[in-house]
Structures are given as C-alpha cells and as structure tokens.
Motif scaffolding. Structure first.
Motif, PDB file in Angstrom:
ATOM      1  N   ALA A 198       2.584   7.300  -4.234  1.00  0.00           N
ATOM      2  CA  ALA A 198       4.042   7.266  -4.141  1.00  0.00           C
ATOM      3  C   ALA A 198       4.507   5.822  -3.911  1.00  0.00           C
ATOM      4  O   ALA A 198       3.789   4.862  -4.161  1.00  0.00           O
ATOM      5  CB  ALA A 198       4.511   8.191  -3.024  1.00  0.00           C
ATOM      6  N   HIS A 199       5.716   5.678  -3.383  1.00  0.00           N
ATOM      7  CA  HIS A 199       6.331   4.397  -3.069  1.00  0.00           C
ATOM      8  C   HIS A 199       5.664   3.760  -1.836  1.00  0.00           C
ATOM      9  O   HIS A 199       4.790   4.355  -1.207  1.00  0.00           O
ATOM     10  CB  HIS A 199       7.814   4.623  -2.772  1.00  0.00           C
ATOM     11  CG  HIS A 199       7.999   5.613  -1.648  1.00  0.00           C
ATOM     12  ND1 HIS A 199       8.256   6.947  -1.879  1.00  0.00           N
ATOM     13  CD2 HIS A 199       7.926   5.480  -0.293  1.00  0.00           C
ATOM     14  CE1 HIS A 199       8.355   7.578  -0.714  1.00  0.00           C
ATOM     15  NE2 HIS A 199       8.151   6.710   0.259  1.00  0.00           N
ATOM     16  N   THR A 200       6.156   2.581  -1.452  1.00  0.00           N
ATOM     17  CA  THR A 200       5.774   1.927  -0.192  1.00  0.00           C
ATOM     18  C   THR A 200       7.036   1.705   0.623  1.00  0.00           C
ATOM     19  O   THR A 200       7.967   1.030   0.163  1.00  0.00           O
ATOM     20  CB  THR A 200       5.101   0.572  -0.440  1.00  0.00           C
ATOM     21  OG1 THR A 200       3.904   0.765  -1.199  1.00  0.00           O
ATOM     22  CG2 THR A 200       4.739  -0.100   0.882  1.00  0.00           C
ATOM     23  N   SER A 201       7.099   2.280   1.810  1.00  0.00           N
ATOM     24  CA  SER A 201       8.244   2.039   2.697  1.00  0.00           C
ATOM     25  C   SER A 201       7.897   0.908   3.659  1.00  0.00           C
ATOM     26  O   SER A 201       6.730   0.703   4.014  1.00  0.00           O
ATOM     27  CB  SER A 201       8.622   3.305   3.468  1.00  0.00           C
ATOM     28  OG  SER A 201       7.559   3.713   4.298  1.00  0.00           O
ATOM     29  N   LEU A 202       8.921   0.180   4.070  1.00  0.00           N
ATOM     30  CA  LEU A 202       8.695  -0.975   4.931  1.00  0.00           C
ATOM     31  C   LEU A 202       8.118  -0.545   6.278  1.00  0.00           C
ATOM     32  O   LEU A 202       7.219  -1.197   6.819  1.00  0.00           O
ATOM     33  CB  LEU A 202       9.996  -1.750   5.120  1.00  0.00           C
ATOM     34  CG  LEU A 202       9.910  -3.051   5.929  1.00  0.00           C
ATOM     35  CD1 LEU A 202       8.888  -4.007   5.318  1.00  0.00           C
ATOM     36  CD2 LEU A 202      11.286  -3.713   6.014  1.00  0.00           C
ATOM     37  N   VAL A 249       0.852  -1.186   0.000  1.00  0.00           N
ATOM     38  CA  VAL A 249       0.000   0.000   0.000  1.00  0.00           C
ATOM     39  C   VAL A 249       0.891   1.241   0.000  1.00  0.00           C
ATOM     40  O   VAL A 249       1.843   1.326   0.789  1.00  0.00           O
ATOM     41  CB  VAL A 249      -0.928   0.014   1.233  1.00  0.00           C
ATOM     42  CG1 VAL A 249      -1.796   1.277   1.254  1.00  0.00           C
ATOM     43  CG2 VAL A 249      -1.820  -1.230   1.230  1.00  0.00           C
ATOM     44  N   PRO A 250       0.649   2.210  -0.880  1.00  0.00           N
ATOM     45  CA  PRO A 250       1.517   3.395  -0.977  1.00  0.00           C
ATOM     46  C   PRO A 250       1.537   4.217   0.324  1.00  0.00           C
ATOM     47  O   PRO A 250       0.559   4.228   1.081  1.00  0.00           O
ATOM     48  CB  PRO A 250       0.896   4.207  -2.119  1.00  0.00           C
ATOM     49  CG  PRO A 250       0.052   3.251  -2.881  1.00  0.00           C
ATOM     50  CD  PRO A 250      -0.431   2.245  -1.887  1.00  0.00           C
ATOM     51  N   ASP A 251       2.639   4.924   0.517  1.00  0.00           N
ATOM     52  CA  ASP A 251       2.800   5.764   1.710  1.00  0.00           C
ATOM     53  C   ASP A 251       2.001   7.056   1.635  1.00  0.00           C
ATOM     54  O   ASP A 251       1.586   7.587   2.664  1.00  0.00           O
ATOM     55  CB  ASP A 251       4.280   6.147   1.888  1.00  0.00           C
ATOM     56  CG  ASP A 251       5.141   4.991   2.353  1.00  0.00           C
ATOM     57  OD1 ASP A 251       4.613   3.870   2.480  1.00  0.00           O
ATOM     58  OD2 ASP A 251       6.342   5.216   2.582  1.00  0.00           O
ATOM     59  N   TYR A 252       1.837   7.599   0.419  1.00  0.00           N
ATOM     60  CA  TYR A 252       1.264   8.934   0.264  1.00  0.00           C
ATOM     61  C   TYR A 252       0.299   8.974  -0.914  1.00  0.00           C
ATOM     62  O   TYR A 252       0.430   8.203  -1.866  1.00  0.00           O
ATOM     63  CB  TYR A 252       2.358   9.984   0.007  1.00  0.00           C
ATOM     64  CG  TYR A 252       3.457  10.017   1.030  1.00  0.00           C
ATOM     65  CD1 TYR A 252       3.299  10.706   2.223  1.00  0.00           C
ATOM     66  CD2 TYR A 252       4.664   9.347   0.797  1.00  0.00           C
ATOM     67  CE1 TYR A 252       4.308  10.725   3.167  1.00  0.00           C
ATOM     68  CE2 TYR A 252       5.678   9.372   1.734  1.00  0.00           C
ATOM     69  CZ  TYR A 252       5.493  10.061   2.917  1.00  0.00           C
ATOM     70  OH  TYR A 252       6.499  10.086   3.853  1.00  0.00           O
TER      71      TYR A 252
END
Length: 486
Positions: A373-377, A361-364
């Motif tokens: 945006a990306h997905t951070s762990l 699930v995207p971060d933003y």
C-alpha cells in the motif's frame, strides 16, 4: 408397603435433583491440579525463573484451554478460555483456587467508587475485576467474559456476557471460583487469575494507585482475552458492529502493566504472562498479523484479512524494547530479533526510493506478502525510531543504517508533506502523490519523539523534521489542538 416406599422414593428423585440444581448451579471446571501433567517451558525474565505450562481439558463436548506462568515458584498467573461447541444450559465454575487464609478482604470498583469489605460466602457479580487481599497473598480475578467467536479472528460480547466470582468457606480458608453464565455454541468465556505471595503486590495505600487500577479492570474499550488484546472493530473492518472486537497486535493494556513493573508485583506477573501470550502469536514470517479484513485496504489495494500493519507491529516491538529494559529476557530479545529481521527484508523487497537514496517503506502488505500500500508519515517516523533503538539493544548496526535510509526519504521529500493550510499530508501513494488528511496530533508526536532521540544521540536536530513540526504546530494552534507533546 415396600412397593409403596419404592414408588415414593423414586418420585422424590426429580425433586432432590431440582433442589441440587437450585442450590449448586456450578459445575467444577479445573484447579491447579490441571497442570500436573503439563511439561513446563522455562525461561528467565529479569533474572527470575519463569515456568509456563499449557493444557486443554475436555468438558463434555466443550473444552477448557488453560495456561499458567509461575514466577520464582511463588507467584502464579492463570489464564483460561472455556470454549463451547455446544451451548450450555446453566452457569458453571470454570476455574477454582483454594486460599489457606480465613481473613480475606475483597475490593472492586463499580465505575464510580471503590468498595472494600471482608469476604463473605456468596456470589460477587456485576464487575469485571475483583481484588482479594490476605495476610500473605494478593489475588486479582478478571471474571469470565463471554464472547461469540466470529470470522477473521474477531469476537463479539454476547448479551449475557459477564460471569461472576463464587466464594465458599473451607476448613482452612476460602475457595474462589470463577464462573461463566450459560453460553451459546461457538462461544468463549475467558478469565485471568493472578496470585502473588505478597499482601502488598498492589500497594493500595500509595497515592494514585486506586485511580490507576480503576482503569485496569478489563472493562474499557480494550479487553484482554486468552489469545491477546482486543479492541473495538472500526467501521471499515470486517466484521464490525456493536460490541465487535478485533485482535490488535499493539496491545495497549499490556503497555499499561509493563510501565507499572517497578511498583507493582501483580503488574510484573501480568506483564510476563501477557507478553508471552503475544509472542506466541508472532507468525513464522516474524510479524503479528491483523486477522480482520479492511474494506478500504481491500478496495484500494486488494489486501485481504490477515494483513501486516507496520504501525501495530511497531507499537508492539516498542513494548519488547521496554520489556527488555525493565525485565531483560532472551524471550523478548529473540522475538524482537525475529521481527526486525522480517522488517529489514520487507523494506528491502518493497521500498520506493527517493532522490538521495532514501527508502519509503509501505504501511501494509497482504498475508501472501505480495500486495503493498501507501506510506504514511506517522508509520515511517515510528519505524525509524524503533530501528535506531533496536540497533542498540540487538547490537546490529545494519538496523541503524536502514533507519538512516528511511530518514533520508523524509528529508528528501521535505515540504512535499505540507498542505496549503499548514497541516501535513497523511501519506505518499505508491506513484509518489502526497495526499490525505493527517491525524490531529499523532504525526506531530512522532516527529517530536524522533527529533528528541536524534538530539540526544547525535547532539543535533534534523532541519526537515523541525520544518514539518513548525507547520503542523501552526495548524494545531489555529485549530485548537492542544494535546500534542511539548
């Protein structure tokens, strides 16, 4: 002769007025009578009745915004914001309270040591918080702090930013007035006043309490304001600069008070008022936007001000869970329900799928809910833990199923998160590239907390989480990082 007397009398008027200004620099703002016509909104928190009221008073060409929360008809928390369309030329009282007790004491922390003395007539300056105790009452006053209101919901402490507390004797006791210094246009002076009907609402005799409250003076990196919690703006936020703050949905100061509700009546009063204030900022979609802009989100993904930050929102949702555990209320449950409904829809619309059907699930996402945006762990792990816990509180198994799918994505990606030096990649990009430098220990703590929860709930460890923790711990040990959870 009579003409001469009149001339002398008129000539004396400016001098008398000047004397009044010198001796009485305060213009009365409001007291509890300001809420007499405000319609109360009632709810229960922890089995106790709470009434919230709100009003706005004209102050010449400026305005005074006020809110109050009354718990069980006894304790009262008042928050206010004096907002200027035009500058003021002198200090003025913006909130006053009369205390029917002749023997009050006042204490404050100067940054190094605590001071305590019998209250006396005069001005108490140079501090953000004063604690007053009487025979049957405890009062916490956060003195007015003056902010220049900036774009994107941000604010900046002004040069002359700190107000003061004025004390005067009355026939029955004392009048406490919270006063703002002179202010420029487009500014706000925000204050808090909590009155608890208990002299031990903060038990100063308990070990560790003075040290604890020395950190709760609204004077640190995070500040409480009328509409929420503000933190220093990072260099990548818009606007940014010296003493520029942005409204942070995570509200770490509220978390501090919430964790003290079992031992401090004042902390309960503050928690109720702060949580209600923050719930009011939940938007119609169900989340708490970050009103600031971000230069890197703008350049990398075209995401502008008012974006959705999953980590900040997850942190506040954890506060709602904690509040529901400590002081149950439909207010908290309903807010948590609205947020989880939003998140489930967001995940459905914007996830990226892994080989075994897992979801990243995207971060933003931007304010129009179109650009992600990306997905951070660390974001993904915190969201998984929140969903599992919210599923129990809300009795909604679909949230646990979503958590399972998100955990599957982590399991599917496995050692793709591991860098050559045993540290972890920060994120997976929308096109599947693992990249970026991870935080020193934040992600490890998220791994640790999720693994601990899975072990307690299912009596098992997730082997992929164990692997990632082992790599990260090796890197931390080699690089002298010791603050991680153990």
């Amino acid at each position: 002769m009579k003409l001469l007397q009149r001339i002398c009398l008129l000539a004396a008027v400016p001098a008398v007025l000047a004397l009044c200004i010198l001796r009485t620099p305060l213009r009365f703002g409001a007291d509890s009578s300001a809420f007499s016509d405000a319609v109360p909104v009632s709810c229960e928190v922890g089995g106790e009745a709470v009434e919230a009221r709100e009003t706005t008073l004209p102050q010449g060409q400026n305005e005074l915004h006020l809110r109050s929360w009354t718990r069980n008809g006894k304790d009262v928390c008042v928050m206010g914001s004096f907002q200027t369309a035009h500058r003021t030329h002198r200090s003025r009282a913006i909130w006053s309270a009369e205390i029917a007790d002749e023997a009050l004491s006042v204490r404050w922390f100067d940054g190094q040591i605590w001071h305590e003395e019998p209250i006396k007539v005069g001005r108490y300056r140079s501090n953000t918080a004063f604690f007053i105790t009487g025979h049957e009452v405890s009062i916490l006053c956060y003195t007015p702090q003056v902010w220049a209101l900036l774009e994107n919901g941000s604010r900046q402490l002004t040069g002359n930013w700190l107000g003061y507390m004025q004390t005067e004797q009355t026939r029955d006791g004392w009048r406490l007035s919270l006063c703002a210094p002179k202010m420029g246009s487009g500014s706000a002076a925000d204050f808090v006043c909590v009155t608890a009907a208990d002299p031990n609402a903060i038990d100063w005799s308990r070990e560790g309490i003075p040290a604890l409250w020395s950190a709760y003076r609204n004077a640190g990196g995070g500040r409480w304001c009328f509409d929420g919690y503000y933190a220093p703006s990072p260099d990548t936020y818009m606007p940014t600069g010296t003493n520029v703050f942005f409204r942070n949905p995570a509200s770490y100061l509220t978390k501090s008070f919430l964790y003290q509700t079992k031992s401090s009546r004042t902390a309960v009063d503050l928690s109720i008022a702060m949580l209600d204030t923050l719930i009011r900022e939940q938007n119609s979609d169900g989340f708490w936007p970050t009103l600031s802009g971000s230069t890197w989100l703008e350049s990398a993904y075209g995401i502008g001000p008012g974006f959705y930050d999953t980590r900040f929102n997850t942190e506040f949702a954890f506060l709602l869970l904690e509040a529901q555990y400590r002081c149950p209320s439909e207010l908290y449950r309903d807010s948590l329900r609205r947020y989880c409904d939003f998140f489930a829809g967001f995940a459905e619309d914007f996830h990226s799928e892994t080989g075994s059907g897992g979801w990243f699930v995207p971060d933003y996402v931007d304010s129009s809910l179109t650009r992600t945006a990306h997905t951070s762990l660390n974001h993904q792990l915190a969201e998984i833990l929140l969903l599992y816990k919210a599923a129990d509180v809300l009795e909604d198994r679909s949230l646990a199923a979503l958590a399972d799918r998100m955990l599957t994505a982590v399991d599917d990606s496995g050692e793709s998160w591991v860098r050559e030096d045993d540290d972890l990649h920060y994120q997976v990009s929308p096109d599947g590239v693992f990249e970026g430098i991870d935080y020193p220990y934040l992600t490890y703590d998220d791994l640790f907390k999720l693994q601990k929860y899975l072990n307690a709930r299912f009596s098992r460890n997730d082997p992929v989480l164990d692997t990632l923790m082992a790599h990260k711990r090796t890197w931390m040990d080699e690089n002298g990082v010791t603050a991680y959870m153990k």
